[in-house]
Each structure stands twice: as structure tokens, then as C-alpha cells.
Write an enzyme that holds these catalytic residues in place. Structure first.
Site, PDB file in Angstrom:
ATOM      1  N   ARG A  13     -43.889 -17.377 -62.823  1.00 53.04           N
ATOM      2  CA  ARG A  13     -43.885 -16.794 -61.487  1.00 53.04           C
ATOM      3  C   ARG A  13     -42.462 -16.611 -60.964  1.00 53.04           C
ATOM      4  O   ARG A  13     -42.265 -16.134 -59.862  1.00 53.04           O
ATOM      5  CB  ARG A  13     -44.547 -17.817 -60.624  1.00 53.04           C
ATOM      6  CG  ARG A  13     -45.563 -17.594 -59.590  1.00 53.04           C
ATOM      7  CD  ARG A  13     -46.447 -16.465 -59.635  1.00 53.04           C
ATOM      8  NE  ARG A  13     -47.316 -16.470 -58.501  1.00 53.04           N
ATOM      9  CZ  ARG A  13     -48.618 -16.633 -58.548  1.00 53.04           C
ATOM     10  NH1 ARG A  13     -49.223 -16.832 -59.678  1.00 53.04           N
ATOM     11  NH2 ARG A  13     -49.318 -16.573 -57.456  1.00 53.04           N
ATOM     12  N   ARG A  27     -61.980  -9.945 -51.109  1.00 52.88           N
ATOM     13  CA  ARG A  27     -62.232 -10.719 -52.333  1.00 52.88           C
ATOM     14  C   ARG A  27     -63.170 -11.904 -52.082  1.00 52.88           C
ATOM     15  O   ARG A  27     -63.073 -12.591 -51.071  1.00 52.88           O
ATOM     16  CB  ARG A  27     -60.919 -11.252 -52.883  1.00 52.88           C
ATOM     17  CG  ARG A  27     -61.156 -12.298 -53.975  1.00 52.88           C
ATOM     18  CD  ARG A  27     -59.968 -12.592 -54.793  1.00 52.88           C
ATOM     19  NE  ARG A  27     -58.851 -13.091 -54.031  1.00 52.88           N
ATOM     20  CZ  ARG A  27     -57.629 -13.218 -54.547  1.00 52.88           C
ATOM     21  NH1 ARG A  27     -57.395 -12.853 -55.781  1.00 52.88           N
ATOM     22  NH2 ARG A  27     -56.661 -13.682 -53.801  1.00 52.88           N
ATOM     23  N   ARG A  39     -61.034 -17.222 -50.303  1.00 52.66           N
ATOM     24  CA  ARG A  39     -59.891 -18.134 -50.432  1.00 52.66           C
ATOM     25  C   ARG A  39     -59.143 -18.297 -49.114  1.00 52.66           C
ATOM     26  O   ARG A  39     -58.989 -17.345 -48.362  1.00 52.66           O
ATOM     27  CB  ARG A  39     -58.924 -17.593 -51.502  1.00 52.66           C
ATOM     28  CG  ARG A  39     -59.356 -17.958 -52.890  1.00 52.66           C
ATOM     29  CD  ARG A  39     -58.598 -17.268 -53.974  1.00 52.66           C
ATOM     30  NE  ARG A  39     -57.164 -17.177 -53.806  1.00 52.66           N
ATOM     31  CZ  ARG A  39     -56.342 -16.687 -54.739  1.00 52.66           C
ATOM     32  NH1 ARG A  39     -56.858 -16.263 -55.901  1.00 52.66           N
ATOM     33  NH2 ARG A  39     -55.058 -16.616 -54.546  1.00 52.66           N
TER      34      ARG A  39
END
Ligand code: AP5
Length: 217
Positions: free
Chosen positions: A88, A127, A160
Site C-alpha cells: 500500500r 457497497r 463497512r
């Protein structure tokens, strides 16, 4: 094959990783999923990771790298893997190279999913993720047959915590400042392949598999 998937939050890494890994019969290793599992189970690792994840910041490298090192040493990763969400930043990429060298391995290919920012925000705001198998759905673009229930395993779908608008924006800034330099890093190594990740999921999967085809031995 040893594959890294890279792209901004919401590019479809988790979605595509699911299909690519099962097509190539290699394990999918998602650092985000491992962190979320630990947060849900209130482990020491989860407690350490949660405050960073909630803010949309990267979890410190020493925590993340140790976790990935352990996971890559497991027997199912010996013949190949697909990394989703790691590395990352440049220090993580350097460390990954060293970990693989210790195992006498190297990355085969890095697949970049290219999507613009407006699409990413649309994707993240709708999502839903399965609590049991981590399969990812979207309320409009990829709805499950029964709202709130995973078609694959019957698990409960949830939204989330880091998919709130202000956190999404911060994650995009973190991607731009810390993660996007990986694109030039892997291009210099000669192992970067980019694909257009817009359009229906199955079309993106077909593009991904055809981009990976030259690397399949
Ligand atoms: P992580 O879980 O890795 O999150 P991310 O990189 O922000 O990526 P996302 O999971 O948000 O998106 P995605 O690209 O997988 O998209 P998806 O397939 O779900 O990391 C979360 C946090 O953990 C980080 O912020 C950090 O704190 C920590 N962390 C993780 N790794 C770390 C590391 N290495 N170092 C330090 N910290 C780390 O798709 C999104 C939505 O779009 C879904 O609803 C999907 O159904 C839909 N969709 C997908 N494809 C399409 C399509 N083609 N058309 C329409 N909709 C689509």
C-alpha cells in the site's frame, strides 16, 4: 502465479480478486479482510487496526507487514497467491520484495484497475459485504437476489464503517499520496499491467484474465 492487485478504494479489487483467484486456483490474500476479521473478533491485532481503519488511514507498516509475512509462509501460498490491498506504500513494496526473496520467490505481475474518482464514490456508497464469506455486492450494480443476504453462502450483508462519505474522501487522498507511487515503482520493474476497470463486472473480469494470460505458466 504471484499477483498484486492495485487500484483506488472502490476500484473493484475485492470483486475481481474473488473471480481471478478462483479462476487461477490460487489463494486471495486481502489485508483489508484480515483486518476486518480481527476487528470483528476483537483480537489484539483488530484493536490496534480499528482506529486507523475508521479514519481511513493506513495501519502502521510494522503491524501489517508481520501479518502478511505470516500469511505468505502458509502452505497454500507456496504455489502462488493474489494479494489484494498489499503493498500500500513504497516501504511495504520493498519489504514484500525482501520477504519473497527469502522464500526464493518474486512477483509475477501487478494488475492495476483504472477507474475515475466519481465512479469510485458511487461504488463505495452502495457497497455491501458478506459477514461470512466476504463476497462483495452493490445495491444497484450487483444486487444479491434477496436484499441483505449473500447469494453464495447465505451470510448477512453489512455496510463497512469506512464507507461513509468523509472517510471515503480521506481514503482517496491516502491512495493518491501513499499508494499511487507504486504504479511507477512496478512500471520501472517491468511487471505492471493496467486495465480499464469500468463497465459490467464480468467484462472487467474478462479484461483482467486476458491481461494476465501471458503470465500464466
Ligand atoms: P481495503 O479493504 O483494502 O480497502 P480499499 O483498498 O479501500 O479497497 P476497497 O475494499 O474499499 O475497494 P475494492 O477496490 O476492493 O472494491 P470492491 O471490489 O469492494 O482496506 C481497508 C482499510 O484497511 C484501509 O483503509 C487501511 O486502514 C487498512 N489496510 C488494508 N490494507 C492495508 C495495508 N496494506 N497497509 C495498511 N493498512 C491497510 O468494489 C466496490 C463496490 O463496487 C462494491 O459494491 C462492488 O459490488 C462494486 N463494483 C465492483 N466492480 C464493479 C463494476 N465493474 N461495476 C459496478 N460496480 C462494481
Amino acid at each position: 502465479m504471484r499477483i498484486v492487485l492495485v487500484g483506488p478504494p472502490g476500484a473493484g479489487k475485492g470483486t475481481q480478486a474473488h473471480f481471478i483467484a478462483s479462476h487461477l486456483a490460487i489463494p486471495r490474500i486481502s489485508t483489508g479482510d484480515i483486518f476486518r476479521y480481527n476487528v470483528a473478533n476483537n483480537t489484539d491485532l483488530g484493536v490496534k487496526a480499528k482506529e486507523y481503519m475508521d479514519r481511513g488511514d493506513l495501519v502502521p507498516d510494522e503491524v501489517t507487514v508481520a501479518m502478511v509475512r505470516d500469511r505468505l509462509a502458509e502452505s497454500d501460498a507456496k504455489a502462488g497467491f493474489l494479494l489484494d490491498g498489499f503493498p500500500r506504500n513504497l516501504p511495504q513494496a520493498d519489504t514484500l520484495k525482501k520477504i519473497l526473496a527469502e522464500l526464493d520467490q518474486r512477483l509475477t505481475v501487478v494488475l492495476e484497475l483504472v477507474v475515475d474518482e466519481d465512479e469510485v464514490v458511487r461504488r463505495l456508497s452502495g457497497r455491501r459485504t458478506c459477514r461470512r464469506c466476504q463476497r462483495v455486492w452493490h445495491v444497484l450494480y450487483e444486487p444479491p437476489t434477496v436484499a441483505g443476504v449473500c447469494d453464495d453462502c447465505g451470510g448477512e450483508l453489512f455496510q463497512r464503517d469506512d464507507d461513509k462519505e468523509e472517510v471515503i474522501r480521506h481514503r482517496l487522498e491516502v491512495y493518491s499520496s501513499q499508494t499511487s507511487p507504486l504504479i511507477a515503482f512496478y512500471a520501472d520493474e517491468g511487471i505492471l499491467v493496467g486495465i480499464d476497470a469500468t463497465g459490467p463486472v464480468e467484462e472487467v473480469t474478462a479484461r483482467a484474465l486476458s491481461a494476465l494470460q501471458p503470465y500464466v505458466h
